[in-house]
Motif scaffolding. Structure first.
Motif, PDB file in Angstrom:
ATOM      1  N   ASN A 170      47.339  54.593  42.975  1.00 45.93           N
ATOM      2  CA  ASN A 170      48.559  53.848  43.303  1.00 45.93           C
ATOM      3  C   ASN A 170      48.389  52.957  44.538  1.00 45.93           C
ATOM      4  O   ASN A 170      49.341  52.722  45.285  1.00 45.93           O
ATOM      5  N   GLU A 171      47.176  52.477  44.765  1.00 47.29           N
ATOM      6  CA  GLU A 171      46.897  51.621  45.918  1.00 47.29           C
ATOM      7  C   GLU A 171      46.716  50.169  45.472  1.00 47.29           C
ATOM      8  O   GLU A 171      46.149  49.893  44.412  1.00 47.29           O
ATOM      9  N   THR A 172      47.170  49.270  46.321  1.00 48.82           N
ATOM     10  CA  THR A 172      47.040  47.836  46.061  1.00 48.82           C
ATOM     11  C   THR A 172      45.888  47.264  46.881  1.00 48.82           C
ATOM     12  O   THR A 172      45.750  47.571  48.069  1.00 48.82           O
ATOM     13  N   ILE A 173      45.056  46.464  46.239  1.00 48.28           N
ATOM     14  CA  ILE A 173      43.983  45.766  46.950  1.00 48.28           C
ATOM     15  C   ILE A 173      44.562  44.447  47.463  1.00 48.28           C
ATOM     16  O   ILE A 173      45.033  43.626  46.685  1.00 48.28           O
ATOM     17  N   ARG A 174      44.542  44.273  48.770  1.00 46.33           N
ATOM     18  CA  ARG A 174      45.258  43.168  49.407  1.00 46.33           C
ATOM     19  C   ARG A 174      44.650  41.794  49.100  1.00 46.33           C
ATOM     20  O   ARG A 174      43.454  41.672  48.837  1.00 46.33           O
ATOM     21  N   THR A 175      45.514  40.806  49.195  1.00 39.12           N
ATOM     22  CA  THR A 175      45.094  39.426  48.967  1.00 39.12           C
ATOM     23  C   THR A 175      44.008  38.992  49.938  1.00 39.12           C
ATOM     24  O   THR A 175      43.026  38.343  49.549  1.00 39.12           O
ATOM     25  N   GLN A 176      44.174  39.375  51.225  1.00 41.67           N
ATOM     26  CA  GLN A 176      43.205  38.969  52.247  1.00 41.67           C
ATOM     27  C   GLN A 176      41.816  39.516  51.948  1.00 41.67           C
ATOM     28  O   GLN A 176      40.808  38.821  52.159  1.00 41.67           O
ATOM     29  N   ASP A 177      41.746  40.761  51.481  1.00 39.32           N
ATOM     30  CA  ASP A 177      40.448  41.372  51.172  1.00 39.32           C
ATOM     31  C   ASP A 177      39.775  40.661  50.000  1.00 39.32           C
ATOM     32  O   ASP A 177      38.561  40.443  49.999  1.00 39.32           O
ATOM     33  N   ILE A 178      40.564  40.303  48.997  1.00 39.30           N
ATOM     34  CA  ILE A 178      39.998  39.610  47.835  1.00 39.30           C
ATOM     35  C   ILE A 178      39.521  38.217  48.236  1.00 39.30           C
ATOM     36  O   ILE A 178      38.443  37.779  47.824  1.00 39.30           O
ATOM     37  N   GLU A 179      40.319  37.532  49.032  1.00 40.34           N
ATOM     38  CA  GLU A 179      39.941  36.177  49.460  1.00 40.34           C
ATOM     39  C   GLU A 179      38.628  36.171  50.235  1.00 40.34           C
ATOM     40  O   GLU A 179      37.805  35.267  50.074  1.00 40.34           O
ATOM     41  N   SER A 180      38.415  37.194  51.073  1.00 43.38           N
ATOM     42  CA  SER A 180      37.228  37.212  51.924  1.00 43.38           C
ATOM     43  C   SER A 180      35.993  37.794  51.237  1.00 43.38           C
ATOM     44  O   SER A 180      34.865  37.387  51.529  1.00 43.38           O
ATOM     45  N   GLN A 181      36.192  38.740  50.301  1.00 47.25           N
ATOM     46  CA  GLN A 181      35.052  39.440  49.725  1.00 47.25           C
ATOM     47  C   GLN A 181      34.802  39.140  48.245  1.00 47.25           C
ATOM     48  O   GLN A 181      33.660  39.246  47.787  1.00 47.25           O
ATOM     49  N   ALA A 182      35.857  38.802  47.505  1.00 43.89           N
ATOM     50  CA  ALA A 182      35.682  38.592  46.055  1.00 43.89           C
ATOM     51  C   ALA A 182      36.598  37.477  45.559  1.00 43.89           C
ATOM     52  O   ALA A 182      37.480  37.704  44.723  1.00 43.89           O
ATOM     53  N   PRO A 183      36.420  36.245  46.048  1.00 37.87           N
ATOM     54  CA  PRO A 183      37.322  35.147  45.661  1.00 37.87           C
ATOM     55  C   PRO A 183      37.279  34.819  44.167  1.00 37.87           C
ATOM     56  O   PRO A 183      38.223  34.237  43.634  1.00 37.87           O
ATOM     57  N   LEU A 184      36.192  35.212  43.480  1.00 34.98           N
ATOM     58  CA  LEU A 184      36.098  34.931  42.053  1.00 34.98           C
ATOM     59  C   LEU A 184      37.208  35.636  41.266  1.00 34.98           C
ATOM     60  O   LEU A 184      37.628  35.156  40.206  1.00 34.98           O
ATOM     61  N   LEU A 185      37.693  36.759  41.795  1.00 29.58           N
ATOM     62  CA  LEU A 185      38.793  37.458  41.129  1.00 29.58           C
ATOM     63  C   LEU A 185      40.051  36.603  41.095  1.00 29.58           C
ATOM     64  O   LEU A 185      40.906  36.781  40.221  1.00 29.58           O
ATOM     65  N   GLN A 186      40.185  35.692  42.058  1.00 32.25           N
ATOM     66  CA  GLN A 186      41.369  34.832  42.125  1.00 32.25           C
ATOM     67  C   GLN A 186      41.121  33.462  41.486  1.00 32.25           C
ATOM     68  O   GLN A 186      41.892  32.535  41.700  1.00 32.25           O
ATOM     69  N   PHE A 187      40.072  33.366  40.684  1.00 30.89           N
ATOM     70  CA  PHE A 187      39.657  32.085  40.112  1.00 30.89           C
ATOM     71  C   PHE A 187      40.796  31.372  39.397  1.00 30.89           C
ATOM     72  O   PHE A 187      41.013  30.164  39.574  1.00 30.89           O
ATOM     73  N   PHE A 188      41.556  32.083  38.581  1.00 26.89           N
ATOM     74  CA  PHE A 188      42.597  31.446  37.776  1.00 26.89           C
ATOM     75  C   PHE A 188      43.829  31.067  38.601  1.00 26.89           C
ATOM     76  O   PHE A 188      44.755  30.447  38.074  1.00 26.89           O
ATOM     77  N   GLY A 189      43.838  31.436  39.879  1.00 29.00           N
ATOM     78  CA  GLY A 189      44.929  31.010  40.749  1.00 29.00           C
ATOM     79  C   GLY A 189      44.655  29.683  41.430  1.00 29.00           C
ATOM     80  O   GLY A 189      45.514  29.166  42.162  1.00 29.00           O
ATOM     81  N   THR A 190      43.478  29.102  41.201  1.00 28.21           N
ATOM     82  CA  THR A 190      43.123  27.813  41.795  1.00 28.21           C
ATOM     83  C   THR A 190      44.108  26.732  41.352  1.00 28.21           C
ATOM     84  O   THR A 190      44.392  26.583  40.166  1.00 28.21           O
TER      85      THR A 190
END
Length: 352
Positions: A170-190
């Protein structure tokens, strides 16, 4: 001989018009036949009227490039999941687990990246495989165990829903962590800006997916078989269509599309959350029904599903800009659902 000749003269002078048994069609009957042949026409008309009405009520706040593209952004997830739901409903089934498959796939992508330290591409592929496996399970239970789709997917919805919470703690992985370490996960948000309009890669993917599936459903043997299975599985079986294989393939493909929707979801909200997309299953069915796709299977256009999703988006944002109570959105959408089913029943009488 003279009498015979006189008789022939009488025949020559008689009416030579051929008897006609064509039924005179009223305007209402013509409209019924027209809508039967153009399955996306009703939702398209409703969409145009909705945009026009809110354009008059709200004015410039509604009729601008940013607002109209914002509606499309908001329905991107529903449109992709709705595409998966459309394939299943065309087989006369239903998948109540599409939302849970989507979020579980996104959770797998996030956990494989941040908990196990796997390369992001590997984590993404793992998430897609997770969605595909979930769809395969649904398809196998429906096609080979011959269990009702409603019961199967109601059960797997609970299972997949619980799994995503248990696996993610039940934990959320924060936006800041994804942006800094795994930006490819946010690819479709470009975002892609064109004047005042703002599109995302997720929106572009939704449009391309729907157009591709529209082509497959209308111009390939697989699409014709899918419609045949939904219309009459026994007749399709007698015609040589592998019904069980088609059902298994359809549910598996639906799971894969939900897996991709999970990736798009991360780009849309920026984070990986097990609580995201809670109502995606209901929203996808809503888009399909309002889009004029028959719940009895074998009839409907995937373009209608997109129009249905956009109608919901127009009502939601339009009423918000108008300052109305949000409950009016649910009330009007409920009316649209009932009206869509009633219209579908009326149109189906043509085929009957």
């Amino acid at each position: 001989m003279a009498q015979a000749q006189e008789f022939e003269k009488v025949l020559d002078a008689s009416d030579k018009l051929v008897a006609s048994f064509d039924e005179h069609k009223s305007l209402l009957k013509k409209a019924q036949h027209l809508l039967h042949g153009n399955q996306a026409a009703v939702p398209l008309i409703v969409l145009i009227l909705s945009v026009a009405i809110f354009g008059v009520l709200v004015g410039g706040k509604f009729f601008n490039a940013f607002t109209l593209t914002l509606i499309i952004q908001q329905v991107a997830i529903v449109g992709i999941v709705g595409a998966a739901q459309t394939l299943v409903i065309l087989t006369a089934g239903i998948d109540l687990s599409v939302g849970a498959m989507m979020v579980l796939s996104s959770v797998v992508m996030g956990q494989f990246t941040f908990r196990y330290g796997l390369p992001v591409p590997v984590a993404i592929v793992s998430g897609l495989l997770c969605g595909t496996l979930c769809g395969f399970i649904n398809g196998w239970l429906v096609a080979y165990m011959k269990l009702p789709p409603f019961i199967v997917t109601l059960g797997t919805w609970q299972i997949f829903n619980a799994t995503k919470y248990l696996y993610s703690a039940n934990e959320t992985i924060r936006t800041q962590d994804i942006e800094s370490q795994a930006p490819l996960l946010q690819f479709f948000g470009t975002q892609i800006k064109m004047g005042g309009a703002v599109f995302t890669l997720g929106v572009i993917f939704m449009v391309l997916l729907v157009l591709y599936l529209w082509y497959v459903l209308n111009y390939t043997a697989w699409g014709r078989r899918l419609y045949a299975v939904g219309d009459d599985p026994d007749a399709a079986d007698l015609a040589g269509v592998p019904v069980k294989k088609m059902l298994l393939t359809t549910y598996t493909l639906s799971g894969l599309i939900c897996g991709i929707a999970g990736w798009v979801l991360i780009g849309r909200i920026g984070s990986v959350s097990p609580t995201a997309g809670e109502f995606a299953n209901i929203e996808s069915v809503t888009a399909v029904v309002i889009g004029g796709i028959s719940l009895f299977g074998g009839r409907g256009s995937i373009l209608g599903m997109i129009f249905g999703a956009l109608i919901v988006g127009v009502f939601s944002l339009g009423l918000r800009l108008y300052g109305a109570d949000p409950q009016w959105t649910y009330l009007l959408i409920g009316v649209l659902i009932i009206a869509a089913v009633a219209v579908d029943q009326w149109i189906r009488k043509v085929a009957g």
